[in-house]
Scaffold this active site. Sequence first.
Site, PDB file in Angstrom:
ATOM      1  CB  SER A  58      -0.918   0.027   1.223  1.00 23.54           C
ATOM      2  OG  SER A  58      -1.620   1.253   1.244  1.00 23.54           O
TER       3      SER A  58
ATOM      4  CE  LYS B 223      -3.279  -2.296  -0.623  1.00 30.97           C
ATOM      5  NZ  LYS B 223      -3.074  -2.351  -2.027  1.00 30.97           N
TER       6      LYS B 223
ATOM      7  CG  HIS C 169      -4.912  -0.988   3.573  1.00 26.24           C
ATOM      8  ND1 HIS C 169      -5.094  -0.421   2.329  1.00 26.24           N
ATOM      9  CD2 HIS C 169      -4.105  -0.142   4.241  1.00 26.24           C
ATOM     10  CE1 HIS C 169      -4.435   0.713   2.252  1.00 26.24           C
ATOM     11  NE2 HIS C 169      -3.819   0.909   3.408  1.00 26.24           N
ATOM     12  CG  ASN C 170      -6.997  -1.730  -0.955  1.00 24.76           C
ATOM     13  OD1 ASN C 170      -6.078  -1.371  -0.227  1.00 24.76           O
ATOM     14  ND2 ASN C 170      -6.819  -1.993  -2.231  1.00 24.76           N
TER      15      ASN C 170
ATOM     16  CD  GLU D 257      -7.296   2.957  -0.423  1.00 23.27           C
ATOM     17  OE1 GLU D 257      -6.342   2.321   0.060  1.00 23.27           O
ATOM     18  OE2 GLU D 257      -7.492   3.085  -1.641  1.00 23.27           O
TER      19      GLU D 257
HETATM   20  P1  NDP Z   1      -0.385  -0.794 -14.205  1.00 28.22           P
HETATM   21  O1  NDP Z   1      -1.581  -1.028 -15.042  1.00 28.22           O
HETATM   22  O2  NDP Z   1       0.215   0.556 -14.159  1.00 28.22           O
HETATM   23  O3  NDP Z   1       0.752  -1.815 -14.647  1.00 28.22           O
HETATM   24  C1  NDP Z   1       0.489  -3.191 -14.758  1.00 28.22           C
HETATM   25  C2  NDP Z   1       1.655  -3.867 -15.433  1.00 28.22           C
HETATM   26  O4  NDP Z   1       1.325  -5.233 -15.577  1.00 28.22           O
HETATM   27  C3  NDP Z   1       1.929  -3.316 -16.821  1.00 28.22           C
HETATM   28  O5  NDP Z   1       3.311  -3.192 -16.994  1.00 28.22           O
HETATM   29  C4  NDP Z   1       1.325  -4.374 -17.706  1.00 28.22           C
HETATM   30  O6  NDP Z   1       1.988  -4.509 -18.937  1.00 28.22           O
HETATM   31  C5  NDP Z   1       1.573  -5.626 -16.927  1.00 28.22           C
HETATM   32  N1  NDP Z   1       0.674  -6.683 -17.361  1.00 28.22           N
HETATM   33  C6  NDP Z   1      -0.647  -6.589 -17.591  1.00 28.22           C
HETATM   34  N2  NDP Z   1      -1.137  -7.774 -17.960  1.00 28.22           N
HETATM   35  C7  NDP Z   1      -0.090  -8.640 -17.995  1.00 28.22           C
HETATM   36  C8  NDP Z   1       0.052 -10.002 -18.292  1.00 28.22           C
HETATM   37  N3  NDP Z   1      -1.001 -10.733 -18.652  1.00 28.22           N
HETATM   38  N4  NDP Z   1       1.275 -10.549 -18.212  1.00 28.22           N
HETATM   39  C9  NDP Z   1       2.337  -9.806 -17.853  1.00 28.22           C
HETATM   40  N5  NDP Z   1       2.263  -8.494 -17.538  1.00 28.22           N
HETATM   41  C10 NDP Z   1       1.066  -7.929 -17.611  1.00 28.22           C
HETATM   42  O7  NDP Z   1      -0.771  -1.293 -12.751  1.00 28.22           O
HETATM   43  P2  NDP Z   1      -0.171  -0.832 -11.348  1.00 28.22           P
HETATM   44  O8  NDP Z   1       1.297  -0.726 -11.437  1.00 28.22           O
HETATM   45  O9  NDP Z   1      -0.955   0.310 -10.844  1.00 28.22           O
HETATM   46  O10 NDP Z   1      -0.575  -2.070 -10.421  1.00 28.22           O
HETATM   47  C11 NDP Z   1       0.156  -3.289 -10.417  1.00 28.22           C
HETATM   48  C12 NDP Z   1      -0.393  -4.146  -9.295  1.00 28.22           C
HETATM   49  O11 NDP Z   1      -0.243  -3.456  -8.060  1.00 28.22           O
HETATM   50  C13 NDP Z   1      -1.903  -4.420  -9.436  1.00 28.22           C
HETATM   51  O12 NDP Z   1      -2.198  -5.686  -8.945  1.00 28.22           O
HETATM   52  C14 NDP Z   1      -2.520  -3.359  -8.556  1.00 28.22           C
HETATM   53  O13 NDP Z   1      -3.799  -3.724  -8.096  1.00 28.22           O
HETATM   54  C15 NDP Z   1      -1.501  -3.272  -7.439  1.00 28.22           C
HETATM   55  N6  NDP Z   1      -1.478  -2.010  -6.699  1.00 28.22           N
HETATM   56  C16 NDP Z   1      -1.613  -0.807  -7.345  1.00 28.22           C
HETATM   57  C17 NDP Z   1      -1.574   0.370  -6.617  1.00 28.22           C
HETATM   58  C18 NDP Z   1      -1.684   1.712  -7.278  1.00 28.22           C
HETATM   59  O14 NDP Z   1      -1.812   2.714  -6.554  1.00 28.22           O
HETATM   60  N7  NDP Z   1      -1.610   1.808  -8.605  1.00 28.22           N
HETATM   61  C19 NDP Z   1      -1.407   0.351  -5.159  1.00 28.22           C
HETATM   62  C20 NDP Z   1      -1.206  -0.966  -4.613  1.00 28.22           C
HETATM   63  C21 NDP Z   1      -1.259  -2.092  -5.362  1.00 28.22           C
HETATM   64  P3  NDP Z   1       1.391  -3.810 -20.253  1.00 28.22           P
HETATM   65  O15 NDP Z   1       1.796  -2.406 -20.173  1.00 28.22           O
HETATM   66  O16 NDP Z   1       2.048  -4.570 -21.331  1.00 28.22           O
HETATM   67  O17 NDP Z   1      -0.097  -3.997 -20.231  1.00 28.22           O
END
Ligand code: NDP
Length: 486
Positions: A136, A190, A193-194, A197
């Site tokens: 988080s 988590k 937590h959400n 939130e």
């Molecule tokens: P993003 O959408 O910014 O990034 C996700 C990444 O995963 C991208 O690089 C994407 O690649 C890749 N991806 C998607 N599908 C696949 C697949 N099938 N195989 C391999 N790679 C894949 O997401 P976030 O960084 O925001 O979130 C990542 C994780 O963290 C999620 O589970 C989210 O719920 C969690 N999270 C997010 C928070 C936030 O504030 N954003 C906070 C806490 C947790 P591509 O660009 O090619 O699609």
Amino acid sequence: MNSPHVSGPLADAAVVGLGVMGANLARNLARHGYRVAVYDRLPGKGAALLARHNQEGHLLLADSVGDLSARLTRPRRVLLLVPAGAATDAAIDALTGVLEPGDILVDCGNAHADDTERREAALLGRGLHLVGAGVSGGEEGALRGPSIMAGGTERAWEAVRPLLESVAARAGTTVCCARVGPGGAGHLAKTVHNGIEYAVMQVLAETCDLVLRRTDAGHAGLADLLAHWNKGDLESYLVALTAAAAAHVDPSTGAPFLNVVDDAADQLGTGRWAARAALDLGVPAEALAQAVFARFISRDVEGRAAVRSAVGPLRVTPAQSGAGPAETDLRDALLVATAVAYAQGLDTIRAADAACGRVTDLARLTGLWRAGCIIRGRLLERISDTLAVRPDTPVLLAAEPLAEIVRDGSAALRRVVLDAVAAGVPVPALASVLTHLDQLRTPRLATAMVQAQRDAMGAHGYRRVDRAGSYHTRWNADGAEIPLDA
Ligand code: NDP
């Protein structure tokens, strides 16, 4: 496994999925001196990350999962930051083909705890380990220090612990990163937590709506009020963030941002999972559920328009100077609602632990939420202090500081909700908190009639207040009562 040959020093860990969270967590690790191999299925993402940030530390670009695997020291430690669900399964499938027994995957995404346990079992069958780690703090937290709630086996946790602890937030001497239980415990923590939130965001949003519609503060006044509250008992990351949003002016129109942003609120699923967990576990976490329902209603644009057209629009009493709730009432009501949201979330975690042994130590968990995470704030610190001294506090709302907050603020909450209802301003979460407290404080509930109805319709039996045992009344015959336990 057929790994490509690589030259040069190997990486300490890998990050797969270079979106918002993955890119920032990789940078955070590199800033802490780790050599980090990075991989995204879109090759340009890794290259762009290196071009912009490689000077911050050692980032190594991998062009395939096989290349990634070959670039890592053993046992390999791979942090996964991809969307929950099918994307996580797909990414794990791709990685299992190139990893070796003993290697450890850390799923840092917002996975469902049940999925984590299913994946952990499947990976263990191949000699691989899974640590399900809830992270988080959003984009900033991932870069500067998130709160990390991990699950999985002790053995797997110990292998990744130094890595995760080094990048986590710190609250004084407390490192906001720990294993909170086995299997999916970290992801369950988590999820809840959400859920908290969601609830805190919703009660904050309703309070802002009331300030704007029932007082003459205006957007600048609202921002000032929130900033002022943020210096007292309500001090929290979410209040500060809400104050900034209230103050923001849309650059293209010059209007307050709140007037131009669409009110249809999105969600990614964790709030719904938290509410569903509470429902499954029999925990009355109404504020968590109402926050999810409020987002559902907000998105039902057609349904809202149809009802407005058929029934007529809601007529809101126009704000008159001094006609709405007092600022102190709004503040106290918000504090009570926030306190109840925390209690409902923590009750859900406690019930999950009782049901399936997930997250045993609430004192430790709330300690992890003292810094880095989205729900951090002064009130949570006070709850954490209480739990540290009395970890077995049976009913959180009956213990300080929550009991005192509820005692002192309930009348204000009632005045605020009464004003909102009379004026036609929807406050689903604030009203749910009021009725939650009213139910807890009423010696006899309307559910006495529900027991009578159940027995009358289905002969389900009932207990009496004046003697032990279960009874049934012959409603359709002579009206006599018969004991069921005899
Ligand atoms: P993003 O959408 O910014 O990034 C996700 C990444 O995963 C991208 O690089 C994407 O690649 C890749 N991806 C998607 N599908 C696949 C697949 N099938 N195989 C391999 N790679 C894949 O997401 P976030 O960084 O925001 O979130 C990542 C994780 O963290 C999620 O589970 C989210 O719920 C969690 N999270 C997010 C928070 C936030 O504030 N954003 C906070 C806490 C947790 P591509 O660009 O090619 O699609």
